[in-house]
Motif scaffolding. Sequence first.
Motif, mmCIF file in Angstrom:
data_model
loop_
_atom_site.group_PDB
_atom_site.id
_atom_site.type_symbol
_atom_site.label_atom_id
_atom_site.label_comp_id
_atom_site.label_asym_id
_atom_site.label_seq_id
_atom_site.Cartn_x
_atom_site.Cartn_y
_atom_site.Cartn_z
ATOM 1 N N ALA A 157 3.372 1.903 -16.739
ATOM 2 C CA ALA A 157 2.491 2.396 -15.680
ATOM 3 C C ALA A 157 3.151 3.492 -14.846
ATOM 4 C CB ALA A 157 2.080 1.240 -14.782
ATOM 5 N N ASP A 158 2.343 4.497 -14.470
ATOM 6 C CA ASP A 158 2.838 5.556 -13.580
ATOM 7 C C ASP A 158 2.704 5.134 -12.132
ATOM 8 O OD1 ASP A 158 3.293 7.323 -15.696
ATOM 9 O OD2 ASP A 158 1.172 7.882 -15.721
ATOM 10 N N VAL A 159 1.742 4.258 -11.893
ATOM 11 C CA VAL A 159 1.463 3.825 -10.528
ATOM 12 C C VAL A 159 0.941 2.394 -10.625
ATOM 13 C CG1 VAL A 159 -0.793 4.984 -10.686
ATOM 14 C CG2 VAL A 159 0.068 4.383 -8.460
ATOM 15 N N LEU A 160 1.250 1.593 -9.624
ATOM 16 C CA LEU A 160 0.838 0.188 -9.658
ATOM 17 C C LEU A 160 -0.267 -0.047 -8.641
ATOM 18 C CD1 LEU A 160 4.417 -1.389 -9.641
ATOM 19 C CD2 LEU A 160 2.975 -0.997 -11.643
ATOM 20 N N ILE A 161 -1.331 -0.715 -9.075
ATOM 21 C CA ILE A 161 -2.373 -1.149 -8.155
ATOM 22 C C ILE A 161 -2.133 -2.636 -7.920
ATOM 23 C CG2 ILE A 161 -4.853 -1.491 -7.813
ATOM 24 C CD1 ILE A 161 -5.270 0.829 -9.879
ATOM 25 N N HIS A 162 -1.724 -2.974 -6.712
ATOM 26 C CA HIS A 162 -1.470 -4.387 -6.412
ATOM 27 C C HIS A 162 -2.711 -4.971 -5.753
ATOM 28 C CE1 HIS A 162 1.093 -7.639 -4.196
ATOM 29 N NE2 HIS A 162 0.289 -8.142 -5.098
ATOM 30 N N ARG A 198 12.657 2.063 -7.221
ATOM 31 C CA ARG A 198 11.296 1.537 -7.410
ATOM 32 C C ARG A 198 10.283 2.321 -6.571
ATOM 33 N NH1 ARG A 198 8.267 -0.896 -3.525
ATOM 34 N NH2 ARG A 198 10.005 -2.202 -2.910
ATOM 35 N N VAL A 199 10.629 2.554 -5.312
ATOM 36 C CA VAL A 199 9.711 3.265 -4.428
ATOM 37 C C VAL A 199 9.370 4.640 -5.003
ATOM 38 C CG1 VAL A 199 9.582 4.408 -2.167
ATOM 39 C CG2 VAL A 199 10.369 2.040 -2.328
ATOM 40 N N LYS A 200 10.370 5.285 -5.599
ATOM 41 C CA LYS A 200 10.151 6.638 -6.118
ATOM 42 C C LYS A 200 9.488 6.643 -7.492
ATOM 43 C CE LYS A 200 13.750 9.200 -3.760
ATOM 44 N NZ LYS A 200 14.367 8.159 -2.912
ATOM 45 N N SER A 201 9.732 5.611 -8.302
ATOM 46 C CA SER A 201 9.259 5.682 -9.690
ATOM 47 C C SER A 201 8.011 4.853 -9.949
ATOM 48 C CB SER A 201 10.362 5.241 -10.645
ATOM 49 O OG SER A 201 10.707 3.899 -10.389
ATOM 50 N N LYS A 202 7.776 3.844 -9.130
ATOM 51 C CA LYS A 202 6.594 2.993 -9.331
ATOM 52 C C LYS A 202 5.850 2.831 -8.013
ATOM 53 C CE LYS A 202 7.322 1.866 -13.608
ATOM 54 N NZ LYS A 202 6.489 2.392 -14.656
ATOM 55 N N PRO A 203 5.208 3.888 -7.532
ATOM 56 C CA PRO A 203 4.492 3.763 -6.258
ATOM 57 C C PRO A 203 3.389 2.703 -6.356
ATOM 58 C CG PRO A 203 3.899 5.808 -7.363
ATOM 59 C CD PRO A 203 5.026 5.212 -8.145
ATOM 60 N N ILE A 204 3.203 1.977 -5.274
ATOM 61 C CA ILE A 204 2.216 0.896 -5.249
ATOM 62 C C ILE A 204 1.089 1.226 -4.279
ATOM 63 C CG2 ILE A 204 1.810 -1.552 -4.724
ATOM 64 C CD1 ILE A 204 4.763 -2.089 -5.320
ATOM 65 N N ILE A 205 -0.148 1.128 -4.757
ATOM 66 C CA ILE A 205 -1.302 1.178 -3.846
ATOM 67 C C ILE A 205 -1.902 -0.227 -3.801
ATOM 68 C CG2 ILE A 205 -2.745 2.114 -5.744
ATOM 69 C CD1 ILE A 205 -3.544 2.857 -2.133
ATOM 70 N N PRO A 265 0.449 1.862 1.819
ATOM 71 C CA PRO A 265 -0.881 2.422 1.580
ATOM 72 C C PRO A 265 -1.817 1.352 1.006
ATOM 73 C CG PRO A 265 0.705 3.265 -0.039
ATOM 74 C CD PRO A 265 1.475 2.446 0.942
ATOM 75 N N PHE A 266 -3.020 1.274 1.534
ATOM 76 C CA PHE A 266 -3.979 0.280 1.036
ATOM 77 C C PHE A 266 -5.400 0.789 1.207
ATOM 78 C CE2 PHE A 266 -6.242 -1.340 4.744
ATOM 79 C CZ PHE A 266 -5.471 -0.847 5.775
ATOM 80 N N ILE A 267 -6.300 0.198 0.447
ATOM 81 C CA ILE A 267 -7.724 0.469 0.584
ATOM 82 C C ILE A 267 -8.452 -0.873 0.473
ATOM 83 C CG2 ILE A 267 -9.731 1.556 -0.542
ATOM 84 C CD1 ILE A 267 -7.762 3.834 -1.402
ATOM 85 N N PRO A 268 -9.341 -1.188 1.431
ATOM 86 C CA PRO A 268 -10.109 -2.425 1.307
ATOM 87 C C PRO A 268 -11.034 -2.342 0.092
ATOM 88 C CG PRO A 268 -10.402 -1.425 3.482
ATOM 89 C CD PRO A 268 -9.719 -0.414 2.621
ATOM 90 N N THR A 269 -11.123 -3.415 -0.678
ATOM 91 C CA THR A 269 -12.008 -3.406 -1.847
ATOM 92 C C THR A 269 -12.878 -4.662 -1.860
ATOM 93 O OG1 THR A 269 -10.356 -4.482 -3.275
ATOM 94 C CG2 THR A 269 -10.410 -2.089 -3.305
ATOM 95 N N VAL A 270 -14.038 -4.495 -2.496
ATOM 96 C CA VAL A 270 -14.904 -5.647 -2.774
ATOM 97 C C VAL A 270 -15.282 -5.531 -4.249
ATOM 98 C CG1 VAL A 270 -16.964 -6.938 -2.104
ATOM 99 C CG2 VAL A 270 -15.754 -5.577 -0.392
ATOM 100 N N CYS A 271 -14.406 -6.051 -5.076
ATOM 101 C CA CYS A 271 -14.581 -5.889 -6.523
ATOM 102 C C CYS A 271 -15.881 -6.517 -6.995
ATOM 103 C CB CYS A 271 -13.406 -6.507 -7.268
ATOM 104 S SG CYS A 271 -11.859 -5.672 -6.911
#
Length: 395
Positions: A98-103, A209-216, A240-246
């Motif tokens: 993964a280039d970026v992680l969505i937690h 980790r912070v530089k290579s696997k950014p987490i949103i 960084p975060f965004i509220p979601t309602v999946c």
Amino acid sequence: MLGKANVGKSTFFNAATDSSVQVANFPFTTINPNIGVAYVRVHCVCNELGISDNPVNSRCISGVRYIPVKLIDVAGLVRGAHLGRGLGNKFLDDARQADVLIHVIDISGSTDEEGKPVNPGEGNPFIDIQFVEEEFDLWIRSIILRDWDKIIRESENLKQRVETVISNRLSGLSINEQLIRNSVDQIDLTKKPAEWTDDDLLLLSKQIRVKSKPIIIAANKADLQSSDLNLEKLKGFGRPFIPTVCEAELVLKKASSKNFIYYLPGDSNFEIKRGDKLSSEQISALNKVSQVLKKFGSTGIQQILNHACFQMLKKIVVYPVEDEYKFTDKNGNVLPDARIISANSTAKDLAFLIHNDLGKGFLYAIDVRTKQRIGAEHMLKNNDIIKIVSTTGRK
Ligand SMILES: Nc1nc2c(ncn2[C@@H]2O[C@H](COP(=O)(O)OP(=O)(O)O)[C@@H](O)[C@H]2O)c(=O)[nH]1
Ligand SMILES: [Mg+2]
């Protein structure tokens, strides 16, 4: 995409991915039920040009261009994953790609640390955020430590910088030497590498980790009442975060696929087309969705994907064409492709992205808007329309 059990990962995945698209049609290496095609959403250049397009690698609906990206549902992160616990190794192997992680977290706090249901508000999503970060840091450190004595010896024998040797060890994570050097500088590690302690290495791993696997963070289940307080707290948490309602996005996706509503993923509202066909259950589900859209402006799924791609990874979109007057490919498709590329890319980088031969035979490119010639090192801008001229294809 990752997160503990019951936070809504599968709901996110099903709402965001297009089950009608075979992953096999995309140049993605592994075929796996946990890998899907999602889309980032952009304002297509067809609007500005006043033309109608027929995309090949993407979709354009009423001037909204959806460009495919790969989404992986990485299951099995448990405490001790870095030691190989649970599906630890498989998890970290998947995450490696993964280039970026969505937690995805349960911001309503209706799940405990193991993901078991508890009364809303009882679970602590902030612990989950820290746990994922720590597990990743420990994992990176374990890779470095596995070879630590050897790394020290090699760097002394070969008179190589220790950063060079570490970056070779971490090359599977596409972490380069410069990134490691920057990380060493950042934590002010001036001691000789032989004197670095486990704690120093943990700090270093965190920087890497912070530089290579950014987490949103997808702060999911934002619709539940108990989420309000946690969302407020999350603002001061520095991530960084965004509220979601999946769940709401999934309702919209299903209703739209049955043609009951008109909705484009990422929109801030929807329109009921076939009200007469809806059951009272469906109407009440859609009413709930309306409230979510009113409160948050969207379900958050599209915003997560776009934020990951354009803000965190700093990508831009460019439109390669072969005919600079008609904006077409060789088959006459108008604006066929929208390509996602790093913001600091050159015309030649784009050529290589399209095809290795096109890159190797690169002669020059044309900025289609101005019809001016541009050279190999010309920096691309977002929404550029580019024709590449190369020795391949010239008879
Ligand atoms: N209230 C609410 N519930 C949700 C939301 N997303 C998922 N859920 C529910 O949370 C539970 C777990 O979802 P699932 O996607 O299976 O979680 P996973 O274990 O992380 O894959 C299910 O009952 C979902 O319906 C949401 O946005 N809001
Ligand atoms: Mg699941």
